[in-house]
Design a protein around this motif. Structure first.
Motif, short mmCIF file in Angstrom:
data_model
loop_
_atom_site.label_atom_id
_atom_site.label_comp_id
_atom_site.label_asym_id
_atom_site.label_seq_id
_atom_site.Cartn_x
_atom_site.Cartn_y
_atom_site.Cartn_z
N THR A 151 0.89 -1.04 -0.16
CA THR A 151 0.01 -0.10 -0.02
C THR A 151 0.81 1.36 0.03
N HIS A 152 2.15 1.08 0.02
CA HIS A 152 2.94 2.37 0.06
C HIS A 152 3.63 2.46 -1.23
N ASN A 153 4.00 3.81 -1.64
CA ASN A 153 4.51 4.16 -2.75
C ASN A 153 6.00 3.91 -2.83
N VAL A 154 6.57 3.26 -3.50
CA VAL A 154 8.24 2.97 -3.48
C VAL A 154 8.80 3.91 -4.62
N ARG A 155 9.30 4.89 -3.96
CA ARG A 155 10.01 6.08 -5.02
C ARG A 155 11.24 5.36 -5.73
N MET A 156 12.02 4.49 -4.95
CA MET A 156 13.29 3.96 -5.64
C MET A 156 13.49 2.61 -5.00
#
Ligand code: ASP
Ligand code: MG
Length: 450
Positions: free
Chosen positions: A412-417
């Motif tokens: 449910t989290h945005n992983v930026r990198m």
């Protein structure tokens, strides 16, 4: 006889009682001949504030008063010995003088001398506490041996010279007495005082241990070793009894605040084992960092580093071109910026910057000059409010199923990198700073509490 170098951090030498506890730890081990201290807790922060251009005279005086207060409370507990009082008074006057000098001349050299005075005070006081307990102890000016370059604020230790100087000036003293010396500071070839960057005392201790061929370095702090993650983020975090140099280096770099990242370097070079423990509760034991370890589990710890900046560089020149990365890294190196994570695409490079052990006076990394220079060959976008979460362990890149277990938590989290594959010891993800605590907690649950 084997030799131990013990370092006591700011909270361990915060006041007389704390120093007293540390003195007992030292006296318990006859091999502990070299003691490295930080400034008493909070003092370096006050000194850093004294270096800021923006403070007015009223604030300056108030800071001086607060610094003096810390010293006088300890002197009081020691019964105000005359000679020590005179020494501390001279150091306090020097602080005042230098802070005044900075009003006219904002020189980094003056700043470094000012910043070093916290350690100069605490080392004098700590030696006195040891003597009060009947020990033979003398404070030793580390500038005689801790040779650095002249990069004020984050000076580079000159390892060979430090070894030679320590063998000549320090080693012969150790047979007769314990030596209390300063972490964090050194001197350049001309004798000007330098500092190694914030949190540098651990590094000092390891460098001295290397120079003196010590068998171990003890880092005494306010936590009983290195934990599987920050217990404030995951209450079920547990202490790690033993960890390898490689894993510890990753942990220190990726946010476990118990150890300055550079500490590991001298220890690795000379295979000196490092112990991390709590001076408040030495009976709880701590973590041993060693070259050879008994167990190397896939998952060792989850570390988090906040306040991360992501630089995204875009250039069409990159398309089938050579040398773009070389140029970019040369520019970063010129501005003394070390890169942490990197991912690339055909026309983009994303990098995060290593801020650990930043300049002693806290100056930002992304100077205008740097941004301008980068902009000359690419479009630069800066993103901040990010956090780097690192899963640390062994065989991470070659064990099937690691990614699944990590990413099911991140659903449910945005992983930026994402960075994985370069090292067998870590897998790193960059997430929004506001989600970091949740991510760490969930990862710890999934990987360690399952
Ligand atoms: N006193 C310095 C600081 O607060 C160095 C150290 O404690 O390691 O950064
Ligand atoms: Mg520290």
């Amino acid at each position: 006889m084997s030799l131990v170098v013990a370092k006591f951090g700011g909270t361990s030498v915060a006041d007389y009682e704390a120093m007293h506890r540390c003195a007992k730890i030292i006296m318990d081990n006859p091999q502990t001949r070299v003691v490295v201290v930080s400034a008493s807790s909070g003092v370096t922060n006050l000194l850093v504030e004294l270096t800021q251009a923006t403070i007015n005279d009223e604030r300056r005086l108030s800071l001086l008063k607060q610094i003096a207060q810390v010293q006088y409370t300890i002197l009081d507990a020691l019964g105000r010995p005359q000679q020590l009082c005179a020494t501390i008074d001279a150091l306090l006057s020097r602080i005042s003088q230098l802070s005044e000098a900075l009003v006219l001349d904002r020189s980094k050299q003056i700043m470094d001398e000012l910043l070093s005075l916290g350690e100069q005070c605490s080392s004098q006081m700590f030696a006195a506490v040891l003597r009060e307990l009947g020990e033979q102890a003398t404070s030793f000016d580390v500038r005689q041996v801790m040779r650095t370059d002249s990069h004020f604020g984050k000076a580079e230790p000159q390892v060979d010279e430090i070894s030679a100087l320590a063998q000549t000036h320090l080693a012969p003293l150790l047979a007769e007495q314990r030596i209390v010396t300063q972490g964090f500071m050194g001197a350049d070839e001309a004798g000007a005082t330098t500092t190694l960057g914030r949190g540098g005392s651990d590094y000092s201790a390891a460098l001295l241990a290397e120079a003196l061929n010590a068998d171990s370095v003890e880092i005494w702090t306010d936590v009983a070793g290195i934990y599987t993650t920050d217990p404030r983020l995951a209450p079920n975090a547990t202490p790690i009894p033993e960890i390898s140099f490689n894993e510890a280096a990753e942990m220190a770099t990726f946010g476990a605040k118990v150890l300055h990242p550079a500490t590991i370097l001298p220890a690795v070079r000379q295979k000196i084992q490092v112990f991390v423990g709590s001076s408040k509760a030495p009976e709880q034991g701590g973590t041993w960092i060693r070259h050879q370890i008994e167990q190397a589990p896939v998952y060792r710890a989850v570390a988090v580093r906040r306040d991360q900046t992501l630089l995204n560089l875009h250039s069409l020149q990159m398309l089938h071109a050579q040398g773009f990365l070389a140029e970019t890294f040369a520019t970063l190196a010129k501005h003394k910026i070390s890169v942490d994570l990197i991912t690339t695409s055909e026309v983009n490079v994303a990098i995060t910057l290593d801020k650990t052990g930043s300049d002693s006076s806290g100056h930002g990394l992304l100077s205008e000059a740097l941004m301008q220079e980068l902009s000359q060959h690419c479009r630069v976008r800066v993103e901040d409010k990010l956090a780097l979460v690192a899963i640390i362990g062994n065989r991470i890149a070659t064990t099937p199923g690691v990614c699944r277990r990590v990413f099911e938590v991140l659903e449910t989290h945005n992983v930026r990198m994402i960075c994985q594959g370069a090292s067998p010891h870590n897998l790193c993800v960059l997430v929004s700073e506001s989600e970091a605590a949740q991510v760490v907690h969930a990862l710890h649950q999934n990987l360690f509490e399952g």
